[in-house]
Design a protein around this motif. Structure first.
Motif, mmCIF file in Angstrom:
data_model
loop_
_atom_site.group_PDB
_atom_site.id
_atom_site.type_symbol
_atom_site.label_atom_id
_atom_site.label_comp_id
_atom_site.label_asym_id
_atom_site.label_seq_id
_atom_site.Cartn_x
_atom_site.Cartn_y
_atom_site.Cartn_z
ATOM 1 N N UNK A 284 0.857 -1.190 0.000
ATOM 2 C CA UNK A 284 0.000 0.000 0.000
ATOM 3 C C UNK A 284 0.893 1.241 0.000
ATOM 4 N N UNK A 285 0.385 2.361 -0.452
ATOM 5 C CA UNK A 285 1.130 3.609 -0.320
ATOM 6 C C UNK A 285 0.328 4.577 0.541
ATOM 7 N N UNK A 286 1.025 5.559 1.076
ATOM 8 C CA UNK A 286 0.325 6.543 1.912
ATOM 9 C C UNK A 286 -0.622 7.398 1.076
ATOM 10 N N UNK A 287 -0.450 7.359 -0.260
ATOM 11 C CA UNK A 287 -1.363 8.129 -1.122
ATOM 12 C C UNK A 287 -2.616 7.332 -1.452
ATOM 13 N N UNK A 288 -2.685 6.084 -0.929
ATOM 14 C CA UNK A 288 -3.889 5.296 -1.139
ATOM 15 C C UNK A 288 -3.825 4.378 -2.337
ATOM 16 N N UNK A 289 -2.648 4.250 -2.950
ATOM 17 C CA UNK A 289 -2.519 3.372 -4.113
ATOM 18 C C UNK A 289 -1.882 2.044 -3.698
ATOM 19 N N UNK A 290 -1.584 1.244 -4.695
ATOM 20 C CA UNK A 290 -0.859 -0.006 -4.477
ATOM 21 C C UNK A 290 0.357 0.004 -5.394
ATOM 22 N N UNK A 291 1.492 -0.335 -4.810
ATOM 23 C CA UNK A 291 2.755 -0.300 -5.535
ATOM 24 C C UNK A 291 3.223 -1.722 -5.780
ATOM 25 N N UNK A 292 3.695 -2.009 -6.990
ATOM 26 C CA UNK A 292 4.207 -3.326 -7.345
ATOM 27 C C UNK A 292 5.604 -3.166 -7.911
ATOM 28 N N UNK A 293 6.571 -3.873 -7.347
ATOM 29 C CA UNK A 293 7.933 -3.806 -7.867
ATOM 30 C C UNK A 293 8.923 -4.029 -6.756
ATOM 31 N N UNK A 294 10.169 -3.688 -6.905
ATOM 32 C CA UNK A 294 10.784 -3.245 -8.155
ATOM 33 C C UNK A 294 11.494 -4.399 -8.855
ATOM 34 N N UNK A 295 11.802 -4.193 -10.130
ATOM 35 C CA UNK A 295 12.730 -5.095 -10.794
ATOM 36 C C UNK A 295 14.133 -4.740 -10.305
ATOM 37 N N UNK A 296 15.118 -5.507 -10.685
ATOM 38 C CA UNK A 296 16.505 -5.187 -10.323
ATOM 39 C C UNK A 296 17.381 -5.510 -11.519
ATOM 40 N N UNK A 297 17.777 -4.445 -12.249
ATOM 41 C CA UNK A 297 18.586 -4.646 -13.452
ATOM 42 C C UNK A 297 19.820 -3.767 -13.355
ATOM 43 N N UNK A 298 20.989 -4.387 -13.419
ATOM 44 C CA UNK A 298 22.227 -3.606 -13.388
ATOM 45 C C UNK A 298 22.493 -3.011 -14.760
ATOM 46 N N UNK A 299 22.739 -1.698 -14.775
ATOM 47 C CA UNK A 299 22.923 -0.981 -16.039
ATOM 48 C C UNK A 299 24.286 -0.294 -16.070
ATOM 49 N N UNK A 300 24.623 0.222 -17.237
ATOM 50 C CA UNK A 300 25.811 1.059 -17.388
ATOM 51 C C UNK A 300 25.417 2.535 -17.282
ATOM 52 N N UNK A 301 24.300 2.866 -17.914
ATOM 53 C CA UNK A 301 23.865 4.253 -18.071
ATOM 54 C C UNK A 301 23.258 4.772 -16.759
ATOM 55 N N UNK A 302 23.853 5.828 -16.229
ATOM 56 C CA UNK A 302 23.377 6.358 -14.940
ATOM 57 C C UNK A 302 22.160 7.280 -15.080
ATOM 58 N N UNK A 303 21.618 7.375 -16.301
ATOM 59 C CA UNK A 303 20.434 8.221 -16.491
ATOM 60 C C UNK A 303 19.248 7.435 -17.040
ATOM 61 N N UNK A 304 19.412 6.120 -17.222
ATOM 62 C CA UNK A 304 18.381 5.368 -17.926
ATOM 63 C C UNK A 304 17.223 4.999 -17.008
ATOM 64 N N UNK A 305 16.276 5.918 -16.885
ATOM 65 C CA UNK A 305 15.115 5.662 -16.034
ATOM 66 C C UNK A 305 13.896 5.282 -16.870
#
Lengths: 408, 473
Positions: B262-283
């Motif tokens: 649950x989140x404090x905003x009243x939603x439901x959160x699912x995750x996270x994945x875990x992927x190691x990347x090179x790019x420090x900006x790849x969101x």
């Protein structure tokens, strides 16, 4: 404030038409509440003509139609309260209204929900990529351009090829944005041929059929849309700073669901009978909340029907829940509204939707395997309403089980 | 400014994430003059903004590790701070659920580990009890472990509160200011930015994803940072009825698993994945990542599949090699490096700050000012279970702008967005408005309010709409 007799939530075509109908049929104390600062709903920001033909029998622009519906309702004695949010419809039938003047709890005898529908946004479509600016739905784009006069971009991809997608192309053009592609996962467009031709040939907008958006490129601002051909699997990168996701209408059903109203798994809107009655006594629903993605005119007619029946029984009886046999559909049909039909009180029409193009045009209604009626459709195009007279299920038997509608 | 030379600040903190802001707040309260520099235009705009919003107990940290100590201490500090600052916290508790033999076999060792971390209330829960507590769990759910102390918190307001408090007692916040070079001098350090040089007697590196690069500027290679991408899906508020607790995965050798919370905003959160990347900006989110999350989500809570998705996003965690919290002081250079603060950093931030202050005391650092004891700032109530302005008759009566809806899905008033643009740590872009008010974070993602929000923010901040939405010229 004094308790209204009927609280209508939403001053769009359905809500205003229902309220007008109630007032002209003698129900006093009808209050329409809308969270926006002006009445009219989505037509307010649809600056093209064609509104009003189905319900008022004359064509006008969206904003003119919105004003006309609001003026008619007000003229009949309906009170319209704007900039007011209905925060809650309680289990006891009370409603909490929030606005700049404060918070009021009112206890109407009936609540008619006409909260409309929105387009499913990019995130809910699970389109991969970062979250750059320049990503719109049609509704957002229209308000952006026509109500707020904000800048959009230069080159756009429009996702979808039903009526509203073509409307988005026109809005983009108005804002000085060139549409460089339209993308639909279906094999053909789903609008009237004249719009499709005019857009493709007149505005030179190519339509990519059987294709989908594979991802969005761009970090701060959209840079390109990756479009995948579903037949070949080939992905093309289309440079664009703007993308508009159109259609995929989702009913704004939050109040209904929080109020305990049973929803239809196919439309996601409240399950109603032909007169907007829901599973909960005293709560009705009409318009695109019930049949998302239909025209304003059909929403208005649905509101009018709900208002008429509510007015007829309002003085002598409590507002009962919907009763009747359940209508179901078989693929490629995906939904039917209303989903509950009482054979002794048939609705004028049933609205069907198909998921795919099909040559099958004959709608057959069966109850317990027995055919009870049939009707030939004029077309069977996805993302458009397929209207069938209510009489097609007129021979159904009460308590005879669900009625299935099939295309053959 | 300071007696005896051209040193401008006692401390320069690089990084305005939750850890950097907590350190700045702590040192400013201790009497230091502090400057915080960050390349982003807002506080908490990097790793801190895309976490799983959990107030951890540290039950699963390595017993005896620095992380374990700081998470346990930080949790207690932050729980008190959040209560005083009006930051939304919900004491949901968590339930680890096993889905197969391997996971079930791991449960007793998790209870032992929790006990070693001081979490005595972490206990095994039988399969029947698991189902009774969370009836919407998928049919394959088995026994589990209850962790009553894992709560959910509004993560954005935490960073903002630390920054707001620090700024209130004189900290200088220099956002949009990357650090391009560092020089060690006799009196302290010179922090080079594209426009000028900032002088400070001490430097604290809390640069998150960029922490190893800042370290390198001073010749240190204690750790390297690998961006680990975590994709997350936020479900509609109507999905909130499907769970009462945080549903945690049981980590195994093969997979860490995903959580549903649950989140404090009243939603439901699912995750996270875990992927190691090179790019420090790849969101960016990916089709594979979201498909995997949805498959996991349907297994954990089958009814989740029928609810609408509100948002998808990806965050980058600053995973370090070697792992674990990497907090080092280099007294000769007057430099403290704070790296490897992984996803527990939101919880531990106040304790990390306390720890850093301890290291500085040990190095006999002194501050130019006197300690101050200010109360925490009062943050806007963003929690679904808090009384938000649109449900507060007193506030609406005082200012009708709090009763005028702007974002309908999230019930955000015009007054709140206006306030966010004029706060002492103001929103300067749309992301900043989202994190301070929730506007446009709801199910319609701007279908109804997008245009109005942009128009209002443009007017209130004096920023052109073209700039806010980055319309290309």
């Amino acid at each position: 404030m004094s308790d209204p007799a009927v609280l209508v939530v939403g001053a769009g075509p359905a809500g205003l038409s229902a309220a007008h109908e109630l007032a002209v049929r003698g129900v006093t104390g009808v209050l329409v509440v809308d969270r926006e600062a002006s009445a009219g709903g989505i037509p307010r920001h649809c600056d093209h003509t064609g509104f009003g033909v189905q319900d008022l029998h004359r064509a006008m622009t969206g904003p003119a139609y919105a004003r006309r519906l609001a003026d008619r309702a007000a003229g009949a004695g309906v009170r319209i309260r704007l900039s007011t949010t209905v925060a809650e419809v309680g289990a006891d039938g009370s409603a909490t209204l929030v606005g700049p003047d404060g918070i009021d709890v009112v206890r109407p005898r009936a609540v008619l929900l006409a909260t409309g529908a929105r387009e499913r946004p990019r995130s809910a479509r699970l389109v991969p990529g970062d979250r750059p600016a320049g990503v719109f739905t049609t509704g957002q784009l229209q308000q952006w351009v026509l109500l707020a006069g904000l800048p959009v971009g230069r080159r756009a991809v429009v996702v979808g090829a039903e009526h509203v997608a073509y409307s988005a192309v026109l809005t983009l053009r108005h804002a000085g944005v060139r549409t460089v592609a339209m993308v639909t996962s279906l094999p053909r467009h789903q609008t009237v041929p004249a719009f499709a031709w005019a857009t493709r040939l007149g505005l030179r907008v190519p339509l990519r059929t059987s294709s989908r958006v594979a991802s969005l490129d761009g970090h701060g601002r959209l840079e390109a849309v990756d479009v995948e051909d579903l037949v070949t699997g080939v992905v093309d990168r289309i440079p664009a700073d703007t993308v508009v996701f159109t259609g995929e209408w989702v009913p704004d059903h939050e109040l209904a669901r929080r109020g305990g109203v049973v929803t239809d798994p196919a439309t996601l809107g409240p399950r109603t009978d032909g007169w907007g009655r829901t599973s909960r006594p005293g709560i009705l629903a009409a318009g695109n909340l019930v049949h998302p993605g239909e025209t304003a005119g059909l929403a208005a007619l649905g509101g009018r029907a709900a208002g008429r029946r509510l007015a007829e029984t309002f003085q002598r009886a409590t507002v009962r829940p919907a009763v009747g046999s359940l209508l179901t559909v078989a693929p490629p049909l995906v939904s039917v509204v209303p989903a509950l039909v009482d054979p002794d009180d048939l609705p004028d029409r049933l609205l069907l939707r198909t998921a795919a193009f099909t040559d099958r045009r004959l709608v057959v209604a069966r109850q317990s395997g027995r055919e009870i009626g049939r009707h030939r459709l004029r077309h069977s195009v996805p993302n458009r309403s397929l209207g069938v007279p209510g009489a097609v299920v007129g021979a159904m038997v009460s308590d005879g089980g669900p009625v299935e509608l099939t295309l053959i | 400014m300071h007696p005896g030379g051209d040193v401008e600040f006692d401390v320069a903190v690089v990084g305005a994430g939750v850890v950097g802001c907590a350190i700045a707040r702590h040192l400013a309260r201790a009497g230091a003059s502090v400057v915080v520099l960050d390349r982003a235009v807002d506080v908490g705009d990097g790793t801190s903004k895309a976490n799983t919003a959990i107030l951890h107990t540290g039950f699963d940290t390595e017993p005896g590790s620095l992380e374990s100590q700081l998470v346990v201490r930080g949790r207690s500090l932050l729980a008190d701070y959040a209560a005083a600052a009006g930051i939304a916290v919900e004491p949901t508790g968590a339930l680890l659920v096993a889905w197969d033999d391997e996971q079930e076999a791991r449960l007793p060792s998790l209870v032992d580990k929790a006990a070693a971390n001081g979490c005595a209330d972490v206990v095994l829960v039988g399969a029947e009890e698991v189902r009774a507590r969370e009836p919407h769990l998928g049919p394959a759910a088995r026994s589990g472990v209850s962790v009553p102390g894992e709560w959910v918190i509004d993560p954005w307001s935490v960073t903002l509160a630390f920054a707001t408090e620090a700024v209130g007692i004189g900290t200088v916040l220099r956002l949009g200011t990357p650090v391009v070079g560092l020089d060690v001098g006799d009196e302290g350090l010179e922090v080079r930015t594209p426009d000028d040089v900032v002088r400070a007697r001490w430097l604290v590196n809390a640069a998150g994803l960029g922490a190893d690069r800042i370290d390198e500027m001073l010749g240190h290679r204690d750790f390297t940072v690998t961006p680990r991408r975590g994709q997350l899906i936020v479900f509609d508020k109507l999905a909130r009825r499907l769970l009462t607790r945080i549903l945690l995965p049981v980590p195994t050798a093969r997979s860490k698993g995903v959580l549903v919370s649950p989140t404090t905003w009243g939603n439901v959160l699912l995750g996270p994945t875990a992927e190691d990347l090179e790019d420090r900006t790849d969101t960016a989110t990916t089709a594979e990542g979201m498909a995997r999350l949805l498959a996991d989500g349907r297994r954990i809570l089958p009814d989740l599949g029928a609810e609408e998705v509100t948002a998808t996003y990806a965050g980058l965690r600053a995973a370090t090699e070697p792992g674990g919290y990497q907090i080092h002081i280099h007294g000769d250079q007057r430099f403290v490096s704070v790296g490897g603060i992984r996803s527990t950093g939101l919880t531990s931030a106040m304790a990390v700050a306390e720890h850093v202050a301890g290291l500085l005391d040990g190095a006999v650092a002194t501050w130019s000012g006197r300690p101050v004891a200010t109360p925490p700032p009062v943050m806007p109530p963003l929690g679904e279970r808090q009384v938000r302005p649109m449900r507060d008759p007193v506030r609406i009566a005082a200012d009708p702008a709090y009763g005028t809806a702007l974002c309908h899905c999230e019930q955000v008033s015009r007054g709140e967005v206006r306030d966010a643009c004029h706060a002492s740590v103001p929103a300067t872009d749309l992301g900043g408005v989202r994190r301070r008010t929730r506007a446009m974070n709801g199910r319609c993602q701007g279908f109804y309010c997008g245009a109005e929000v942009v128009a209002l923010v443009a007017a209130e901040t004096g920023t052109r709409a073209t700039t806010l939405t980055r319309v290309p010229r």
